[in-house]
Scaffold this motif. Sequence first.
Motif, mmCIF file in Angstrom:
data_model
loop_
_atom_site.group_PDB
_atom_site.id
_atom_site.type_symbol
_atom_site.label_atom_id
_atom_site.label_comp_id
_atom_site.label_asym_id
_atom_site.label_seq_id
_atom_site.Cartn_x
_atom_site.Cartn_y
_atom_site.Cartn_z
ATOM 1 N N THR A 54 13.835 -30.180 18.534
ATOM 2 C CA THR A 54 13.377 -28.825 18.192
ATOM 3 C C THR A 54 12.964 -28.082 19.456
ATOM 4 O O THR A 54 12.704 -28.672 20.490
ATOM 5 C CB THR A 54 12.174 -28.849 17.228
ATOM 6 O OG1 THR A 54 11.088 -29.534 17.853
ATOM 7 C CG2 THR A 54 12.522 -29.492 15.896
ATOM 8 N N ARG A 68 10.030 -25.358 20.692
ATOM 9 C CA ARG A 68 8.741 -24.791 20.287
ATOM 10 C C ARG A 68 8.769 -23.287 20.363
ATOM 11 O O ARG A 68 9.371 -22.712 21.261
ATOM 12 C CB ARG A 68 7.620 -25.291 21.202
ATOM 13 C CG ARG A 68 7.406 -26.756 21.161
ATOM 14 C CD ARG A 68 6.180 -27.285 20.509
ATOM 15 N NE ARG A 68 5.073 -26.420 20.277
ATOM 16 C CZ ARG A 68 4.492 -26.316 19.105
ATOM 17 N NH1 ARG A 68 4.941 -26.983 18.080
ATOM 18 N NH2 ARG A 68 3.437 -25.545 18.940
ATOM 19 N N ASN A 69 8.110 -22.632 19.416
ATOM 20 C CA ASN A 69 7.928 -21.193 19.450
ATOM 21 C C ASN A 69 6.810 -20.921 20.444
ATOM 22 O O ASN A 69 5.667 -21.304 20.211
ATOM 23 C CB ASN A 69 7.560 -20.679 18.051
ATOM 24 C CG ASN A 69 7.368 -19.186 18.031
ATOM 25 O OD1 ASN A 69 7.422 -18.506 19.050
ATOM 26 N ND2 ASN A 69 7.137 -18.655 16.841
ATOM 27 N N ARG A 95 5.606 -18.000 21.339
ATOM 28 C CA ARG A 95 4.837 -16.774 21.109
ATOM 29 C C ARG A 95 3.389 -17.135 20.888
ATOM 30 O O ARG A 95 3.066 -18.091 20.197
ATOM 31 C CB ARG A 95 5.357 -16.036 19.881
ATOM 32 C CG ARG A 95 6.711 -15.398 20.101
ATOM 33 C CD ARG A 95 7.163 -14.705 18.868
ATOM 34 N NE ARG A 95 6.725 -13.329 18.895
ATOM 35 C CZ ARG A 95 7.034 -12.461 17.962
ATOM 36 N NH1 ARG A 95 7.754 -12.828 16.939
ATOM 37 N NH2 ARG A 95 6.613 -11.223 18.045
ATOM 38 N N GLN A 96 2.522 -16.363 21.481
ATOM 39 C CA GLN A 96 1.099 -16.609 21.317
ATOM 40 C C GLN A 96 0.602 -15.879 20.076
ATOM 41 O O GLN A 96 1.099 -14.836 19.720
ATOM 42 C CB GLN A 96 0.337 -16.132 22.547
ATOM 43 C CG GLN A 96 0.739 -16.902 23.785
ATOM 44 C CD GLN A 96 0.066 -16.358 25.027
ATOM 45 O OE1 GLN A 96 -0.558 -15.320 25.008
ATOM 46 N NE2 GLN A 96 0.199 -17.086 26.111
ATOM 47 N N PRO A 155 -0.592 -15.554 15.899
ATOM 48 C CA PRO A 155 -0.052 -15.948 14.596
ATOM 49 C C PRO A 155 1.363 -15.452 14.347
ATOM 50 O O PRO A 155 1.920 -15.707 13.290
ATOM 51 C CB PRO A 155 -1.032 -15.298 13.616
ATOM 52 C CG PRO A 155 -1.522 -14.087 14.336
ATOM 53 C CD PRO A 155 -1.588 -14.488 15.790
ATOM 54 N N CYS A 156 1.968 -14.737 15.290
ATOM 55 C CA CYS A 156 3.314 -14.202 15.082
ATOM 56 C C CYS A 156 4.345 -15.308 15.126
ATOM 57 O O CYS A 156 4.121 -16.370 15.685
ATOM 58 C CB CYS A 156 3.644 -13.166 16.147
ATOM 59 S SG CYS A 156 2.612 -11.719 16.032
ATOM 60 N N GLY A 157 5.467 -15.017 14.603
ATOM 61 C CA GLY A 157 6.553 -15.995 14.591
ATOM 62 C C GLY A 157 6.575 -16.690 13.245
ATOM 63 O O GLY A 157 5.536 -17.039 12.707
ATOM 64 N N ALA A 215 8.035 -19.566 12.579
ATOM 65 C CA ALA A 215 8.059 -21.026 12.648
ATOM 66 C C ALA A 215 7.446 -21.479 13.966
ATOM 67 O O ALA A 215 7.595 -20.820 14.981
ATOM 68 C CB ALA A 215 9.493 -21.529 12.543
ATOM 69 N N ASP A 216 6.766 -22.618 13.927
ATOM 70 C CA ASP A 216 6.237 -23.195 15.156
ATOM 71 C C ASP A 216 7.352 -23.820 15.979
ATOM 72 O O ASP A 216 7.305 -23.831 17.201
ATOM 73 C CB ASP A 216 5.190 -24.270 14.843
ATOM 74 C CG ASP A 216 3.909 -23.671 14.295
ATOM 75 O OD1 ASP A 216 3.617 -22.509 14.609
ATOM 76 O OD2 ASP A 216 3.213 -24.381 13.557
ATOM 77 N N GLU A 217 8.349 -24.365 15.288
ATOM 78 C CA GLU A 217 9.475 -25.005 15.952
ATOM 79 C C GLU A 217 10.747 -24.650 15.204
ATOM 80 O O GLU A 217 10.718 -24.411 14.000
ATOM 81 C CB GLU A 217 9.320 -26.526 15.935
ATOM 82 C CG GLU A 217 8.144 -27.040 16.705
ATOM 83 C CD GLU A 217 8.033 -28.556 16.630
ATOM 84 O OE1 GLU A 217 7.702 -29.138 17.657
ATOM 85 O OE2 GLU A 217 8.286 -29.134 15.567
#
Length: 186
Positions: free
Chosen positions: A41, A43-44, A46-47, A49-51, A53-55
């Motif tokens: 995977t 990793r996302n 973005r800092q 809560p945006c995005g 998915a985390d991965e």
Amino acid sequence: MGSSSSMPEEVQELADKTGFTLEQIEHLHRRFKQISGDQPTIRNLRQGPCGLADEINFEDFLTIMSYFRPIEMNMDEEQLDHFRNEKLKFLFHMYDSDNDGKITLQEYRKVVEELLSRNPHLDESARSIADGAMMEAASICVGQMEPDQVYEGITFEHFLKMWQGIDIDTKMHVRFLNMDTMAHCH
């Protein structure tokens, strides 16, 4: 991409789902492995809560990349309209971070600020660039929206009207998927 015995079937399913050729999928899989450091995977980064998915795994990556594939020459007008509409839905959802069906000025500002934040010369101007672009979008929708509605957000229908006459195929197109030019990318 899975065990070697299931790979051809799995790859064919990905090809059917995304519209990529088997060769393009193999190329994108190599690129995914490079980006992920040979991990399953990515990793996302973005800092906050945006995005969504985390991965993301390779199938997610491939699905996202499919929005940027070039149009196929054998598509009829109905298929072209569907393909363009799907690209615009993807683009709309990039801006609509709270998934409420509207792009607000704050959401638009955030995307523009993120895009321009890496350029220190434009960082101060990001807010005014976003505001100007949003006002231009509102002017395109004049007659379809009341002034107060602009501040509430732009719906997907308004977003479609904004993109009328703009060649979305060349704006959202990744040229490296052309296998003839890949030798130049290495």
